[in-house]
Design a protein around this motif. Structure first.
Motif, PDB file in Angstrom:
ATOM      1  N   ALA A 103       0.752  -0.868  -0.164  1.00  0.00           N
ATOM      2  CA  ALA A 103       0.118  -0.543  -0.266  1.00  0.00           C
ATOM      3  C   ALA A 103       1.308   1.253  -0.348  1.00  0.00           C
ATOM      4  CB  ALA A 103      -1.139  -0.104   1.042  1.00  0.00           C
ATOM      5  N   LEU A 104       2.101   1.524   0.827  1.00  0.00           N
ATOM      6  CA  LEU A 104       2.919   2.500   0.588  1.00  0.00           C
ATOM      7  C   LEU A 104       3.533   2.671  -0.326  1.00  0.00           C
ATOM      8  CD1 LEU A 104       4.033   1.971   4.698  1.00  0.00           C
ATOM      9  CD2 LEU A 104       3.218   4.229   3.634  1.00  0.00           C
ATOM     10  N   TYR A 105       4.019   1.176  -1.073  1.00  0.00           N
ATOM     11  CA  TYR A 105       4.246   1.587  -2.816  1.00  0.00           C
ATOM     12  C   TYR A 105       3.619   2.055  -3.961  1.00  0.00           C
ATOM     13  CZ  TYR A 105       6.796   0.269  -7.026  1.00  0.00           C
ATOM     14  OH  TYR A 105       6.967   0.678  -8.424  1.00  0.00           O
ATOM     15  N   GLU A 106       2.567   1.595  -3.217  1.00  0.00           N
ATOM     16  CA  GLU A 106       1.321   2.248  -4.437  1.00  0.00           C
ATOM     17  C   GLU A 106       1.233   3.074  -4.285  1.00  0.00           C
ATOM     18  OE1 GLU A 106      -1.699  -0.941  -3.928  1.00  0.00           O
ATOM     19  OE2 GLU A 106      -0.253  -2.324  -5.762  1.00  0.00           O
ATOM     20  N   MET A 107       1.028   3.676  -3.227  1.00  0.00           N
ATOM     21  CA  MET A 107       0.743   5.314  -2.987  1.00  0.00           C
ATOM     22  C   MET A 107       2.506   5.999  -3.425  1.00  0.00           C
ATOM     23  SD  MET A 107      -1.730   4.258   0.685  1.00  0.00           S
ATOM     24  CE  MET A 107      -2.314   5.909   0.554  1.00  0.00           C
ATOM     25  N   GLY A 108       3.122   5.591  -3.073  1.00  0.00           N
ATOM     26  CA  GLY A 108       4.312   6.736  -3.354  1.00  0.00           C
ATOM     27  C   GLY A 108       4.566   7.109  -2.521  1.00  0.00           C
ATOM     28  N   LYS A 109       4.851   6.317  -1.386  1.00  0.00           N
ATOM     29  CA  LYS A 109       5.585   6.634  -0.446  1.00  0.00           C
ATOM     30  C   LYS A 109       6.944   5.654   0.136  1.00  0.00           C
ATOM     31  CE  LYS A 109       5.553   8.516   4.398  1.00  0.00           C
ATOM     32  NZ  LYS A 109       6.109  10.229   4.415  1.00  0.00           N
ATOM     33  N   MET A 110       6.950   4.698  -0.496  1.00  0.00           N
ATOM     34  CA  MET A 110       7.870   3.336   0.233  1.00  0.00           C
ATOM     35  C   MET A 110       8.748   4.009  -1.780  1.00  0.00           C
ATOM     36  SD  MET A 110       8.100   0.166   1.300  1.00  0.00           S
ATOM     37  CE  MET A 110       7.642   0.405   2.618  1.00  0.00           C
TER      38      MET A 110
END
Length: 132
Positions: free
Chosen positions: A19-26
């Motif tokens: 989720a964090l990766y897909e949200m651009g955070k990771m």
């Protein structure tokens, strides 16, 4: 630099970090090692994590209270997993996260002993006592 495939949520090996990766955070450099960890972890640990990780990841996508609480922890977790999985080339070493990993894996393993993953038939296997 390791060439690893880029995994998305359909890889089903992580939920919160996906989720964090897909949200651009990771960043991908951290995420790919977190994915590798998720793919090699003990099945019972994974099943225990999936039970609570999936709904948490879904709630995080709203970027509300759960997101604000879980994101800093998950980012540090992923950095530690990247450090461990890359032999120290990527990520950061944090003793507090290593301790949390040990405890978290033990809890998830315990949960995983008692749940049946979706799609599997029958009851979870338990050792039967034999007459002495």
């Amino acid at each position: 630099h390791d060439a690893l495939p880029i995994y998305t949520a359909n890889a089903e090996s992580t939920f919160i970090c996906t989720a964090l990766y897909e949200m651009g955070k990771m960043p991908i450099g951290i995420y790919k090692y977190d994915q590798r960890y998720g793919q090699q972890v003990n099945k019972k640990i994974y099943n225990g994590y999936a039970l609570w990780g999936k709904p948490i990841a879904q709630k995080m996508r709203n970027r509300g209270f759960i997101y604000n609480i879980i994101t800093p922890i998950a980012m540090r977790w992923a950095e530690q997993m990247a450090f461990d999985m890359s032999d120290g080339k990527v990520g950061k070493k944090r003793y507090s996260i290593k301790a949390m990993k040990f405890l978290g894996e033990a809890i998830c393993y315990g949960i995983g002993l008692f749940i049946k993953p979706e799609g599997e038939k029958g009851r979870p296997r338990t050792k039967r006592r034999t007459a002495s």
